[in-house]
Design a protein around this motif. Structure first.
Motif, short mmCIF file in Angstrom:
data_model
loop_
_atom_site.label_atom_id
_atom_site.label_comp_id
_atom_site.label_asym_id
_atom_site.label_seq_id
_atom_site.Cartn_x
_atom_site.Cartn_y
_atom_site.Cartn_z
N LEU B 80 0.77 -1.31 -0.06
CA LEU B 80 -0.14 -0.12 -0.03
C LEU B 80 0.98 1.19 -0.12
O LEU B 80 0.75 2.08 -0.67
N THR B 81 2.04 1.29 0.86
CA THR B 81 2.81 2.36 0.81
C THR B 81 3.53 2.65 -0.64
O THR B 81 3.62 3.74 -0.75
N PHE B 82 3.95 1.54 -1.11
CA PHE B 82 4.48 1.46 -2.48
C PHE B 82 3.45 2.26 -3.51
O PHE B 82 3.83 2.97 -4.67
N PRO B 220 6.52 -11.63 -3.66
CA PRO B 220 5.80 -10.42 -3.20
C PRO B 220 6.38 -8.97 -3.51
O PRO B 220 5.96 -8.11 -4.12
N TRP B 221 7.79 -9.09 -3.51
CA TRP B 221 8.38 -7.71 -4.13
C TRP B 221 8.32 -7.56 -5.42
O TRP B 221 8.06 -6.36 -5.98
N THR B 222 8.21 -8.69 -6.49
CA THR B 222 7.92 -8.44 -7.76
C THR B 222 6.55 -7.99 -7.86
O THR B 222 6.22 -7.01 -8.67
N VAL B 223 5.76 -8.36 -7.18
CA VAL B 223 4.22 -7.93 -7.10
C VAL B 223 4.17 -6.43 -6.86
O VAL B 223 3.50 -5.67 -7.53
N ILE B 224 4.91 -6.30 -5.72
CA ILE B 224 4.98 -4.85 -5.23
C ILE B 224 5.47 -3.99 -6.57
O ILE B 224 4.90 -2.94 -6.58
N PHE B 225 6.67 -4.28 -7.02
CA PHE B 225 7.25 -3.51 -7.92
C PHE B 225 6.47 -3.38 -9.14
O PHE B 225 6.28 -2.01 -9.53
#
Lengths: 242, 600
Positions: B80-82, B220-225
């Motif tokens: 959410l922050t990203f 998760p990091w890829t999804v966030i990116f």
């Protein structure tokens, strides 16, 4: 009908009495120049008119409203009286445009486009429309003072007070500010000008006053004031500055 | 080419060896720096250091004992922050462009730095063995050295020669953010390191199998990116909506509250409380606000408005110390503040309408957030708090600044106030909080604070720590801001008065912006101090980032014995603290530069 009336206004700073009972009237549309040596109380007096200083005795009535401690009255008077300072006092963190629109938007509750239109109109009137997006720090002293005049005019005041508007300027910039003030005087604005520019007084003023030691020494038309002064103090003052 | 070398050597001579004294200083400092680097690297690489003690405990570092089945909440918070960051960067997209030559130049310089430090890296290093003897071993073999030198040299050569071609393009400086973020996310997929793995008998498999780092976090990091990227484009699309900027600022304000009250906390909602207490309170205050807005211009009500204000404030004061539900107390405070603003804004029917919308939205948000915050947490963790590790450090840092900054502004204004009682109270609060050490305040929070709270009111230890932190760093912020206020010339106040501004407008539009701008460096250094001081909570039994590294991992013996490996962890902790504080101070320098525009 006089728009400003003062009766026996007195003011002390601690033990020092700065104003020793000033009584005068200013008519609507009149241009009044106040002269006098430094420390004579002339700046203090016009700062009392919009309550930047508080007088302790006497009465000041501006456009029918008496200045008392009532905040409502003070705000009402301030929105009718524009002021131009010796040191410009522009807001350095805002652009020229924002300086002029700020009070229109927040005090007069105009919407932004209306305020900006008015600001551009005024900047054209004082001759620097191209500087609108600059910050005050990027302008010359004369340009800053003209912005300050535009900022005061944006509130559509009935009266303008000038507190030594040219004293902090280089000689070549004084003229551009005086020109704006002359134009303003010719347009019928009521003005009280504290200044040492005697040329301006001769040319534009309807009346000239001399303050000395917190007292109103002489009040006269410019011709009489410069050519045929009543008091000896005036003669001495004129001989020193001319 | 020859000109370039000539120019640079002249520059070097003038800046480094201009006189005998400066030559001596240059050489001595260089010698010190090189030796410091060699010592540190040699220390880090000897075989008695086990860096797996750091790598293998990342989860512990980040969230301590937070249950794995609720990890989705942690990822949601980060995501959410990203997303919000992506939207903001899109909306505030700058027009600055970075030239390709600049990028090539800095890549070339970076490569040169790596080359230099690889060349001077120590070959051998010694450490003290278990029996007290000094063991010397090879830590940086020729093969490793060449393995780094050759590719980096080629890299440098490429970017050096690119300078002389006529490749010339420029990239929007906001777009560069994705480039910077893309590298670490891509690396998650490709870098492989030895990892501790256990077989069926819970025995460590030796030698450690080589596996990709971040086996569990790369998806998760890829999804966030990707969502960051998408929200960036959405932000660019939304750019022209009229009030989008204020909506975004408000979202940033609400984000931490939302994360900590609903997402990270998993509130257990009792519906009977919602229906029996929350909704009636909500209804009463909505009606109250509606009535005030409607009748504010009524002549009779107007006449007694100051009396109404007095009664409301009195009610608020009584209500805060009564047994009312938390929501009612907060709403009372809000309606009192709201009533002060109403007459100034509701001069037109349009103003009235938007004021009513603001009031309704504020009430809904408040009810929603408070219900989440005041409910019990569904997350079961051993120990006193669900937060630990980096999430606790962040919570203390962000909430500490978040609450203490506005408090500092108010205290600074109060200390400068003309009203004697307000001035004395504010001065008292500032002097009292500053004159007592922070650790004392932490003990106060953990042991004594409950005595001062009304009976039946009990806060979590973390909330109590946040309360004292808010006052402690608030007092420092207040003194910094007061310094800024004193730097504002009297003429600014007079100019604002002369154009008819009210005291509130004068402070918020003219004085405060200038005062804050004047003290940005000291404000940032206070914020950095607050961030680092958050590690002191260890003494009242909270497990912050540093404590995890020093105490928890330093005593870890299951499943792998890491006892005594706290030095590696301390270095890691120091590096992480440094990255965050350094970024903060660089950012603030940029902000300063940007705001300095127009300063003479």
């Amino acid at each position: 009908m006089s728009i400003i009336q003062t009766k026996n206004v007195k003011k002390w700073f601690g033990d020092f009495q700065a104003l020793k009972g000033i009584s005068m009237d200013v008519a609507e549309g009149e241009v009044l120049v106040i002269a006098g040596p430094s420390g004579s109380g002339k700046s203090t007096f016009i700062r009392c008119i919009n309550r930047l200083e508080q007088h302790q005795e006497g009465q000041i009535i501006v456009d029918g409203i008496e200045l008392t401690n009532d905040l409502k009255n003070i705000e009402a008077i301030r929105s009718e009286v524009g002021m131009v300072f010796q040191s410009f006092n522009l807001f350095p963190h805002l652009t020229v445009m924002q300086n002029i629109t700020l009070a229109q938007i927040w005090v007069r509750k105009k919407n932004r486009s209306e305020a900006e239109e008015k600001a551009m109109e005024l900047l054209e009137r004082v001759g620097i429309p191209e500087q609108a997006q600059k910050f005050p720090g990027q302008l010359s002293g004369g340009q800053q003072q003209r912005v300050a005049i535009a900022r005061a005019l944006a509130m559509e005041p009935k009266i303008m007070l000038f507190d030594e508007p040219t004293s902090a300027l280089d000689p070549e910039m004084i003229k551009e500010v005086l020109d704006v003030m002359k134009e303003l005087a010719n347009s019928g604005m009521t003005m009280i000008v504290v200044t040492h520019e005697m040329g301006f007084a001769k040319e534009v003023a309807d009346r000239v006053m001399l303050f000395d030691d917190g007292m109103l020494v002489e009040e006269n038309t410019p011709e009489e004031f410069f050519n045929n002064p009543k008091s000896d103090r005036t003669k001495l003052f004129l001989s020193q500055i001319l | 080419m020859v000109d370039l070398i000539k120019k640079n050597s002249k520059l070097l001579r003038e800046s480094l060896f201009s006189s005998v004294g400066s030559s001596v200083l240059t050489i001595a400092t260089t010698y010190l720096v090189i030796n410091f680097f060699r010592g540190m690297l040699g220390f880090a690489l000897t075989s008695d250091k086990d860096w797996l003690a750091v790598l293998n405990n990342m989860q512990l570092y980040m969230v301590q004992a937070y249950p794995e089945e609720d990890f989705i909440r942690v990822w949601l918070s980060v995501g959410l922050t990203f997303v919000l960051a992506g939207l903001s960067i899109g909306i505030w997209r700058s027009d600055d462009r970075v030239k390709s030559s600049q990028v090539f130049n800095s890549l070339f310089k970076g490569g040169l730095g790596v080359l230099f430090f690889t060349i001077i890296a120590p070959t051998n290093s010694s450490f003290m063995g278990n029996d007290g003897s000094v063991i010397t071993e090879e830590v940086f073999s020729m093969d490793t050295r060449l393995g780094i030198l050759i590719p980096v040299a080629i890299f440098c050569a490429i970017f050096f020669s690119l300078r002389f071609t006529n490749i010339d393009f420029s990239v929007n400086s906001s777009d560069m953010v994705f480039f910077y973020l893309f590298i670490p996310v891509a690396l998650l997929w490709f870098i492989k390191l030895p990892t501790i793995q256990l077989d069926q008998n819970n025995e460590r498999i030796i030698p450690d199998p080589v596996m990709p780092i971040a086996e569990t976090t790369k998806i998760p990091w890829t999804v966030i990116f990707v969502s960051f990227l998408v929200s960036y484009f959405v932000g660019m699309y939304l750019k022209n909506i009229k009030s989008i900027k204020s909506i975004m600022s408000l979202s940033w304000f609400l984000l931490p509250l939302l994360i900590f009250s609903w997402i990270f906390k998993k509130p257990q909602i009792d519906m009977s409380v919602v229906l029996g207490s929350d909704l009636p309170v909500f209804g009463v205050f909505l009606l109250w606000g509606f009535l005030v807005i409607t009748f504010v211009n009524n002549t009779i009500f107007k006449k007694y408005y100051s009396a109404y204000l007095g009664v409301t404030f009195l009610l608020t004061l009584v209500g805060v110390f009564s047994g009312l539900p938390m929501l009612a107390k907060t709403c009372l405070l809000l309606i009192a503040l709201f009533s002060v603003v109403v007459p100034a804004v509701s001069t037109s029917s349009q103003g009235k309408r938007s004021l009513l919308i603001v009031w309704a939205v504020a009430l809904v948000t408040l009810t929603f957030l408070l219900r989440g915050g005041a409910s019990d947490s569904g997350i079961v963790v051993p120990g006193s708090s669900i937060f630990g590790g980096f999430s606790l450090t962040w919570l203390l840092a962000i909430f500490g600044t978040y609450v203490s900054f506005p408090l500092g502004v108010l205290l600074a204004l109060g200390r400068n106030s003309k009203l004697p009682i307000i001035r004395i109270v504010c001065t008292g609060i500032i002097e009292l909080t500053r004159s007592v050490p922070y650790i004392t305040w932490l003990f106060f929070a953990s042991v004594t604070l409950a005595v001062f709270l009304p009976a039946g009111v009990e806060f979590n230890l973390i909330v109590r720590v946040l309360m004292v932190t808010a006052f402690f760093s608030g007092a420092y912020f207040a003194e910094n801001i007061r310094g800024g206020l004193q730097s504002i010339p009297k003429g600014q106040y007079e100019a604002a008065d002369a154009i008819g501004m009210s005291p509130f407008q004068k402070i918020s539009l003219i004085i405060m912006p200038q005062a804050l701008r004047a003290v940005i460096p000291t404000l940032v250094s206070s914020a950095i101090t607050a961030f680092k001081d958050s590690s002191l909570v260890t003494i009242i039994g909270l497990f912050d980032f540093l404590t995890i590294g020093k105490t928890v991992i330093g005593n870890q013996s299951i499943p792998v014995n890491f006892v005594g490996h706290d030095r590696e962890n301390l270095i890691f902790v120091a590096i992480v603290y440094w990255i965050f504080t350094f970024t903060l101070s660089r950012r603030s320098m940029k902000v300063e530069k940007k705001l300095g525009l127009g300063e003479r």
